[in-house]
Write an enzyme that holds these catalytic residues in place. Sequence first.
Site, PDB file in Angstrom:
ATOM      1  CG  ASN A   9      -0.929  -4.359  21.504  1.00 64.99           C
ATOM      2  OD1 ASN A   9      -0.105  -4.635  22.698  1.00 64.99           O
ATOM      3  ND2 ASN A   9       0.019  -4.265  20.699  1.00 64.99           N
ATOM      4  CE  LYS A  11       0.516  -0.557  20.159  1.00 66.87           C
ATOM      5  NZ  LYS A  11       0.803   0.822  19.345  1.00 66.87           N
ATOM      6  CG  HIS A  97       3.088  -4.453  16.623  1.00 65.12           C
ATOM      7  ND1 HIS A  97       3.586  -3.027  16.837  1.00 65.12           N
ATOM      8  CD2 HIS A  97       1.659  -3.878  16.921  1.00 65.12           C
ATOM      9  CE1 HIS A  97       2.562  -1.965  16.730  1.00 65.12           C
ATOM     10  NE2 HIS A  97       0.927  -2.822  16.888  1.00 65.12           N
ATOM     11  CD  GLU A  99       3.647  -0.512  18.355  1.00 63.09           C
ATOM     12  OE1 GLU A  99       4.500  -0.726  20.032  1.00 63.09           O
ATOM     13  OE2 GLU A  99       3.583   0.950  18.523  1.00 63.09           O
ATOM     14  CD  GLU A 169      -2.005  -3.411  14.655  1.00 65.52           C
ATOM     15  OE1 GLU A 169      -2.806  -2.737  15.094  1.00 65.52           O
ATOM     16  OE2 GLU A 169      -0.739  -2.930  14.604  1.00 65.52           O
ATOM     17  N   GLY A 175      -1.533   4.826  16.481  1.00 67.75           N
ATOM     18  CA  GLY A 175      -1.123   5.707  17.850  1.00 67.75           C
ATOM     19  C   GLY A 175      -1.352   7.662  17.760  1.00 67.75           C
ATOM     20  CB  SER A 215      -5.855   5.626  15.524  1.00 67.07           C
ATOM     21  OG  SER A 215      -5.163   6.180  15.745  1.00 67.07           O
TER      22      SER A 215
HETATM   23  P1  13P Z   1      -3.331   2.190  18.718  1.00 75.35           P
HETATM   24  O1  13P Z   1      -4.940   1.338  18.700  1.00 75.35           O
HETATM   25  O2  13P Z   1      -2.889   3.046  19.477  1.00 75.35           O
HETATM   26  O3  13P Z   1      -3.296   2.947  17.473  1.00 75.35           O
HETATM   27  O4  13P Z   1      -2.301   1.043  17.976  1.00 75.35           O
HETATM   28  C1  13P Z   1      -2.960  -0.213  17.147  1.00 75.35           C
HETATM   29  C2  13P Z   1      -1.744  -1.241  17.838  1.00 75.35           C
HETATM   30  O5  13P Z   1      -0.848  -0.998  17.102  1.00 75.35           O
HETATM   31  C3  13P Z   1      -2.583  -2.453  18.210  1.00 75.35           C
HETATM   32  O6  13P Z   1      -1.789  -3.896  18.218  1.00 75.35           O
END
Ligand code: 13P
Length: 252
Positions: A9, A11, A97, A99, A169, A175, A215
């Site tokens: 992803n 982002k 997601h 976010e 997740e 992150g 992560s």
């Molecule tokens: P990270 O791997 O940067 O923690 O993000 C995970 C994520 O949100 C994947 O959709």
Amino acid sequence: MRKKIVAGNWKMNMNLAEGLKFAESVSRYFNNKPAAKAEVILCTPFIHLGGVSAILENSKVASGAQNCASEESGAYTGEVSAGMIKSTGAKYVIIGHSERRSYYHEDDAILNRKTSMALKSGLKVIFCCGEVKEERETGKHFEVVKRQLGNGLFLHSGKEMAEVVIAYEPVWAIGTGLTATPDQAQEMHKFIRQLVSEKYGKEIAEDMTILYGGSCKPSNAAEIFSKPDVDGGLIGGASLKLDDFTAIVEAV
Ligand code: 13P
């Protein structure tokens, strides 16, 4: 048969030229290898998707979007429909997601509509769920995930579920450098599979791919992926570096 998947992803990272160049390197890497044990997917920003899908056509890597509109077409300024995503050659779309849930206030009802649009358009859905830190600390994590899946995903039919991948997740691990322990991931993945089984039956539950995200990196991927109910990963930060991303795919 349950499929293993590693999805990157991106982002909101990389400009168009950088993204296309990166997709070319990922494609080259996997095309020169014997079949990977996992399906590899790149979920890119909308701007990149047409170009990336063209690069990945006939390759061993699939493309996907990170979101889609909750409506089919029409006067929805700034939105991108599931049908438009499908028309690029993309196969997948991430829905729900954390976010999107937190920054753009997408609730279970909207996510249910987005999932319907995506499935209707012939896209496969990577449906995300997961609790925030406070919910885990107060022991509400199972209840939260159950609600997210129950209201956002489980209104769809058993047949449609064959086109769905679930990604767990935990928001506190995204992150942050904090990762769920392999046992915490296994415990939640097993719970999710149980929920799918109660709703759709054992066969659909056994076939359901459930990804871990948060992560995930080369140093922890193998241990997390070794758990029986973890079928791969949804990778953020580490999907932006070729060596890290390919190492995570190798860890499956
Ligand atoms: P990270 O791997 O940067 O923690 O993000 C995970 C994520 O949100 C994947 O959709």
